[in-house]
Scaffold this motif. Structure first.
Motif, PDB file in Angstrom:
ATOM      1  N   GLY A 191       0.870  -1.327   0.015  1.00 31.33           N
ATOM      2  CA  GLY A 191       0.207   0.037   0.496  1.00 31.33           C
ATOM      3  C   GLY A 191       0.910   1.080   0.172  1.00 31.33           C
ATOM      4  N   THR A 192       2.178   1.059   0.129  1.00 26.26           N
ATOM      5  CA  THR A 192       3.040   1.607  -0.244  1.00 26.26           C
ATOM      6  C   THR A 192       3.959   2.736  -0.936  1.00 26.26           C
ATOM      7  OG1 THR A 192       4.123   1.438   1.337  1.00 26.26           O
ATOM      8  CG2 THR A 192       2.319   2.779   2.454  1.00 26.26           C
ATOM      9  N   GLU A 193       4.735   1.689  -0.642  1.00 30.58           N
ATOM     10  CA  GLU A 193       6.433   1.741  -1.823  1.00 30.58           C
ATOM     11  C   GLU A 193       5.946   1.036  -3.144  1.00 30.58           C
ATOM     12  OE1 GLU A 193       9.449  -0.426  -0.375  1.00 30.58           O
ATOM     13  OE2 GLU A 193       8.887  -0.464   1.457  1.00 30.58           O
ATOM     14  N   LEU A 194       6.592   1.369  -4.405  1.00 29.18           N
ATOM     15  CA  LEU A 194       5.958   1.563  -5.667  1.00 29.18           C
ATOM     16  C   LEU A 194       6.823   0.951  -6.417  1.00 29.18           C
ATOM     17  CD1 LEU A 194       5.200   5.463  -7.370  1.00 29.18           C
ATOM     18  CD2 LEU A 194       3.160   3.672  -6.630  1.00 29.18           C
ATOM     19  N   GLU A 195       6.841  -0.440  -6.771  1.00 31.59           N
ATOM     20  CA  GLU A 195       7.540  -1.496  -6.895  1.00 31.59           C
ATOM     21  C   GLU A 195       7.031  -1.580  -8.788  1.00 31.59           C
ATOM     22  OE1 GLU A 195       7.835  -5.623  -6.033  1.00 31.59           O
ATOM     23  OE2 GLU A 195       8.825  -5.053  -4.415  1.00 31.59           O
ATOM     24  N   LEU A 196       8.650  -1.731  -9.606  1.00 29.23           N
ATOM     25  CA  LEU A 196       8.304  -2.269 -10.476  1.00 29.23           C
ATOM     26  C   LEU A 196       8.494  -3.600 -11.005  1.00 29.23           C
ATOM     27  CD1 LEU A 196      12.373  -1.182 -12.215  1.00 29.23           C
ATOM     28  CD2 LEU A 196       9.247   0.380 -12.825  1.00 29.23           C
ATOM     29  N   LEU A 197       7.027  -3.519 -11.962  1.00 28.19           N
ATOM     30  CA  LEU A 197       7.054  -4.899 -12.018  1.00 28.19           C
ATOM     31  C   LEU A 197       8.005  -5.502 -12.793  1.00 28.19           C
ATOM     32  CD1 LEU A 197       3.030  -4.546 -13.838  1.00 28.19           C
ATOM     33  CD2 LEU A 197       3.817  -5.826 -11.335  1.00 28.19           C
ATOM     34  N   GLN A 232       9.909   7.959  -7.016  1.00 28.33           N
ATOM     35  CA  GLN A 232       9.257   7.372  -5.803  1.00 28.33           C
ATOM     36  C   GLN A 232       9.236   5.557  -5.573  1.00 28.33           C
ATOM     37  OE1 GLN A 232       5.160   8.497  -5.006  1.00 28.33           O
ATOM     38  NE2 GLN A 232       5.899  10.517  -6.639  1.00 28.33           N
ATOM     39  N   VAL A 233      10.210   5.064  -6.958  1.00 27.00           N
ATOM     40  CA  VAL A 233      10.521   3.985  -7.802  1.00 27.00           C
ATOM     41  C   VAL A 233      11.480   2.973  -6.382  1.00 27.00           C
ATOM     42  CG1 VAL A 233      10.526   2.195  -9.397  1.00 27.00           C
ATOM     43  CG2 VAL A 233       8.923   3.947  -9.697  1.00 27.00           C
ATOM     44  N   SER A 234      10.962   2.512  -5.912  1.00 29.13           N
ATOM     45  CA  SER A 234      11.552   1.516  -4.997  1.00 29.13           C
ATOM     46  C   SER A 234      12.835   1.070  -6.506  1.00 29.13           C
ATOM     47  CB  SER A 234      11.374   0.305  -4.048  1.00 29.13           C
ATOM     48  OG  SER A 234      10.613   1.185  -3.218  1.00 29.13           O
ATOM     49  N   PHE A 235      14.033   1.344  -5.955  1.00 24.97           N
ATOM     50  CA  PHE A 235      15.153   0.144  -6.447  1.00 24.97           C
ATOM     51  C   PHE A 235      14.379  -1.268  -6.350  1.00 24.97           C
ATOM     52  CE2 PHE A 235      19.700  -0.923  -7.959  1.00 24.97           C
ATOM     53  CZ  PHE A 235      20.011  -0.702  -8.746  1.00 24.97           C
ATOM     54  N   PRO A 236      15.059  -2.313  -7.751  1.00 23.97           N
ATOM     55  CA  PRO A 236      14.574  -3.177  -7.595  1.00 23.97           C
ATOM     56  C   PRO A 236      15.709  -4.587  -6.393  1.00 23.97           C
ATOM     57  CG  PRO A 236      15.179  -3.439  -9.619  1.00 23.97           C
ATOM     58  CD  PRO A 236      15.231  -1.903  -9.015  1.00 23.97           C
ATOM     59  N   TRP A 237      16.170  -4.779  -5.514  1.00 25.50           N
ATOM     60  CA  TRP A 237      17.000  -5.303  -5.090  1.00 25.50           C
ATOM     61  C   TRP A 237      16.404  -6.763  -4.669  1.00 25.50           C
ATOM     62  CZ3 TRP A 237      20.486  -2.691  -4.676  1.00 25.50           C
ATOM     63  CH2 TRP A 237      21.277  -1.274  -4.191  1.00 25.50           C
ATOM     64  N   LYS A 238      15.688  -6.944  -4.722  1.00 28.08           N
ATOM     65  CA  LYS A 238      15.170  -8.593  -4.417  1.00 28.08           C
ATOM     66  C   LYS A 238      14.786  -9.061  -6.307  1.00 28.08           C
ATOM     67  CE  LYS A 238      13.123 -12.280  -3.613  1.00 28.08           C
ATOM     68  NZ  LYS A 238      14.024 -12.839  -2.283  1.00 28.08           N
ATOM     69  N   GLN A 239      14.638  -8.111  -6.797  1.00 24.16           N
ATOM     70  CA  GLN A 239      14.632  -8.451  -8.694  1.00 24.16           C
ATOM     71  C   GLN A 239      15.744  -9.288  -8.924  1.00 24.16           C
ATOM     72  OE1 GLN A 239      11.692  -5.570  -8.911  1.00 24.16           O
ATOM     73  NE2 GLN A 239      10.493  -6.836 -10.896  1.00 24.16           N
ATOM     74  N   ILE A 240      17.029  -7.899  -8.617  1.00 31.49           N
ATOM     75  CA  ILE A 240      18.972  -8.099  -9.449  1.00 31.49           C
ATOM     76  C   ILE A 240      18.911  -9.534  -8.745  1.00 31.49           C
ATOM     77  CG2 ILE A 240      20.343  -7.218  -8.716  1.00 31.49           C
ATOM     78  CD1 ILE A 240      18.530  -4.480  -9.078  1.00 31.49           C
ATOM     79  N   GLN A 241      18.614  -9.639  -7.371  1.00 35.72           N
ATOM     80  CA  GLN A 241      19.571 -10.565  -6.471  1.00 35.72           C
ATOM     81  C   GLN A 241      18.919 -12.255  -7.054  1.00 35.72           C
ATOM     82  OE1 GLN A 241      18.612 -13.646  -3.984  1.00 35.72           O
ATOM     83  NE2 GLN A 241      20.385 -13.783  -4.480  1.00 35.72           N
ATOM     84  N   THR A 242      17.262 -12.807  -7.359  1.00 34.37           N
ATOM     85  CA  THR A 242      16.910 -13.126  -8.332  1.00 34.37           C
ATOM     86  C   THR A 242      17.335 -13.547  -9.311  1.00 34.37           C
ATOM     87  OG1 THR A 242      14.681 -12.643  -8.227  1.00 34.37           O
ATOM     88  CG2 THR A 242      15.304 -13.810  -5.867  1.00 34.37           C
ATOM     89  N   LEU A 243      17.203 -12.707 -10.225  1.00 43.22           N
ATOM     90  CA  LEU A 243      17.207 -12.576 -11.544  1.00 43.22           C
ATOM     91  C   LEU A 243      18.397 -13.325 -11.797  1.00 43.22           C
ATOM     92  CD1 LEU A 243      15.643 -13.043 -14.004  1.00 43.22           C
ATOM     93  CD2 LEU A 243      17.049 -10.631 -14.265  1.00 43.22           C
ATOM     94  N   HIS A 244      19.007 -14.798 -12.379  1.00 42.12           N
ATOM     95  CA  HIS A 244      20.453 -14.996 -12.537  1.00 42.12           C
ATOM     96  C   HIS A 244      20.878 -14.225 -14.012  1.00 42.12           C
ATOM     97  CE1 HIS A 244      20.469 -16.966  -8.682  1.00 42.12           C
ATOM     98  NE2 HIS A 244      19.174 -17.132  -9.114  1.00 42.12           N
ATOM     99  N   SER A 245      19.991 -14.556 -14.919  1.00 39.12           N
ATOM    100  CA  SER A 245      20.542 -13.717 -16.045  1.00 39.12           C
ATOM    101  C   SER A 245      20.625 -12.131 -16.639  1.00 39.12           C
ATOM    102  CB  SER A 245      19.429 -14.050 -17.299  1.00 39.12           C
ATOM    103  OG  SER A 245      18.056 -13.433 -16.730  1.00 39.12           O
ATOM    104  N   LEU A 246      21.091 -11.652 -15.192  1.00 41.28           N
ATOM    105  CA  LEU A 246      21.747 -11.040 -15.697  1.00 41.28           C
ATOM    106  C   LEU A 246      23.301 -11.530 -15.791  1.00 41.28           C
ATOM    107  CD1 LEU A 246      21.079  -8.426 -12.138  1.00 41.28           C
ATOM    108  CD2 LEU A 246      20.570  -8.155 -15.124  1.00 41.28           C
ATOM    109  N   ARG A 247      23.643 -11.081 -17.295  1.00 37.17           N
ATOM    110  CA  ARG A 247      25.165 -11.191 -17.068  1.00 37.17           C
ATOM    111  C   ARG A 247      25.160 -10.154 -18.420  1.00 37.17           C
ATOM    112  NH1 ARG A 247      24.057 -11.982 -23.266  1.00 37.17           N
ATOM    113  NH2 ARG A 247      21.489 -12.377 -24.239  1.00 37.17           N
ATOM    114  N   PRO A 248      26.557 -10.543 -18.865  1.00 34.75           N
ATOM    115  CA  PRO A 248      27.570  -9.550 -19.871  1.00 34.75           C
ATOM    116  C   PRO A 248      27.001  -9.541 -21.125  1.00 34.75           C
ATOM    117  CG  PRO A 248      28.985  -9.932 -18.522  1.00 34.75           C
ATOM    118  CD  PRO A 248      27.855 -10.708 -18.491  1.00 34.75           C
ATOM    119  N   LEU A 249      27.539  -9.361 -22.341  1.00 34.16           N
ATOM    120  CA  LEU A 249      27.222  -9.387 -23.695  1.00 34.16           C
ATOM    121  C   LEU A 249      27.926 -10.486 -24.359  1.00 34.16           C
ATOM    122  CD1 LEU A 249      26.180  -7.723 -26.015  1.00 34.16           C
ATOM    123  CD2 LEU A 249      28.688  -6.451 -26.390  1.00 34.16           C
ATOM    124  N   ALA A 250      26.533 -10.931 -25.376  1.00 33.62           N
ATOM    125  CA  ALA A 250      26.932 -12.677 -25.733  1.00 33.62           C
ATOM    126  C   ALA A 250      27.828 -12.194 -26.785  1.00 33.62           C
ATOM    127  CB  ALA A 250      25.745 -13.172 -25.331  1.00 33.62           C
TER     128      ALA A 250
END
Length: 394
Positions: A191-197, A232-250
């Motif tokens: 009900g308070t924090e804005l979060e990216l989908l 007002q958007v919260s930085f997506p710490w949880k999404q960053i940590q759980t997403l293992h596909s963050l990768r450098p350029l293929a």
């Protein structure tokens, strides 16, 4: 006060660097027996067998350090991290958020390294080595016939580094497109924090990260472009940590490489935002050299850093006229605090003044740079800060 004892912190940083050098030089892999060998001083050589599956591999850092991200545990962690010095309603960054931040900085380092060293991009940009040939006498003996010697390309490193500038130009253009669409895909959490989908691509995340660390510039940008909601958007710490596909350029991203090349003629327009990322490169490099995120003592290091940051904020309130430059661990927590945009806004209202701290530290660091430059050049007395009010200067 331990907070101000730079010698202790400096020794810890040096020791961490020495440890990394030791690991690089003393650990070796034997392909015959598929084992790792570590030479230890005063002890017999230790031998480690490679894991037979991914499930057997140790998880570094420990998943335990991230358990407080999201959900009810995050609320509990947030209440535990409330500032003792700066009021009961001021929430400081958690250990988990700082740990994710370290992971993200390491990913940024890997991305930049991948871009600069990419042979595929060398081909796209036509970056080739030019090896000058000189003629020298063997062993410096002038009586002997001179032989041709092929030298390294002296501009090779700089030529490959230019690709990063083109990449940043494209990343900034993509960020601006994303910024105008991102606020259409946000939800309110609890009900308070804005979060990216949806988590943005890595290059956009890097530009957003650097922009948040320049709070005054980000505030003006959002106001000018009608993107106040983005602040007002919260930085997506949880999404960053759980997403293992963050990768450098293929290496297969040929279409992306071609698009990257087109940015070579369009850098000027995006220079201010790209410079935000460039300014953060030094901090990214420092975090990579320390490699705290790979340390078995990472959690304790970050917890102590949070305590020191809290005391650092109190020093600003207690000694507003003093020069205060944060140590590296305090700097990490401070940056993490700035990235939590909504939290930083609330804390400013509570009197912490995160933006004020940012401006003051930036001024202090600039001053010390001038002092060091004057000292090295030996140009008489060292400079002092000018009292602008007494001298009537703006």
């Amino acid at each position: 006060m331990a907070l101000l004892d730079g010698n202790i912190i400096g020794q810890l940083h040096v020791r961490g660097t020495d440890e990394i050098r030791y690991v690089n030089s003393e650990c070796r892999y034997d392909r015959k027996d598929e084992r790792w060998h570590l030479g230890t001083e005063g002890l017999k050589r230790l031998v480690y067998q490679s894991a037979s599956s991914k499930d057997e591999e140790p998880e570094i850092p420990s998943p335990h350090i991230f358990e407080s991200l999201g959900g009810a545990q995050a609320k509990t962690a947030a209440s535990e991290e409330k500032s003792e010095y700066n009021g009961p309603d001021v929430v400081l960054p958690s250990v988990a958020e700082c740990a994710v931040h370290l992971e993200l900085l390491e990913t940024f380092f890997g991305l930049r390294t991948k871009i600069i060293k990419s042979k595929e991009l060398d081909t796209v940009f036509g970056v080739i080595q030019v090896h000058p040939v000189v003629y020298r006498s063997p062993n410096g003996r002038s009586s002997l016939k001179r032989q041709p010697v092929t030298l390294k390309d002296p501009d090779w490193k700089a030529k490959r580094g230019n690709k990063w500038s083109y990449f940043l130009a494209l990343a900034v253009a993509r960020f601006e497109k994303w910024a105008h669409k991102a606020t259409q895909f946000v939800i309110k959490r609890d009900g308070t924090e804005l979060e990216l989908l949806y988590l943005p691509p890595l290059d956009i995340l890097m530009v957003w990260h650097a922009f948040l660390l320049n709070p005054q510039s980000f505030k003006k940008y959002c106001h000018r472009t009608g993107l106040s909601l983005l602040r007002q958007v919260s930085f997506p710490w949880k999404q960053i940590q759980t997403l293992h596909s963050l990768r450098p350029l293929a290496s297969a991203d040929h279409a992306f490489m071609t698009l990257l090349h087109s940015c070579a003629v369009n850098q000027q327009r995006h220079r201010p935002l790209a410079e935000n990322v460039v300014r953060q490169a030094g901090f990214v490099d420092k975090m990579h050299r320390q490699l705290w995120i790979r340390s078995p003592g990472c959690e304790g290091t970050l917890r102590r850093a949070g305590e020191r940051y809290e005391a650092f904020l109190d020093l600003f309130r207690t000694f507003p006229g003093e020069m205060l430059v944060p140590t590296l661990d305090i700097d990490l927590v401070w940056h993490t605090h700035q990235l939590s945009a909504e939290r930083a806004l609330e804390d400013d209202e509570e009197g912490v003044g995160v933006e004020e701290v940012a401006r003051k530290v930036a001024r202090d660091v600039q001053y010390y740079r001038v002092v060091e430059a004057a000292r090295r050049k030996g140009l008489g007395m060292l400079p002092v800060v000018v009292d602008e009010g007494k001298n009537g200067k703006a």
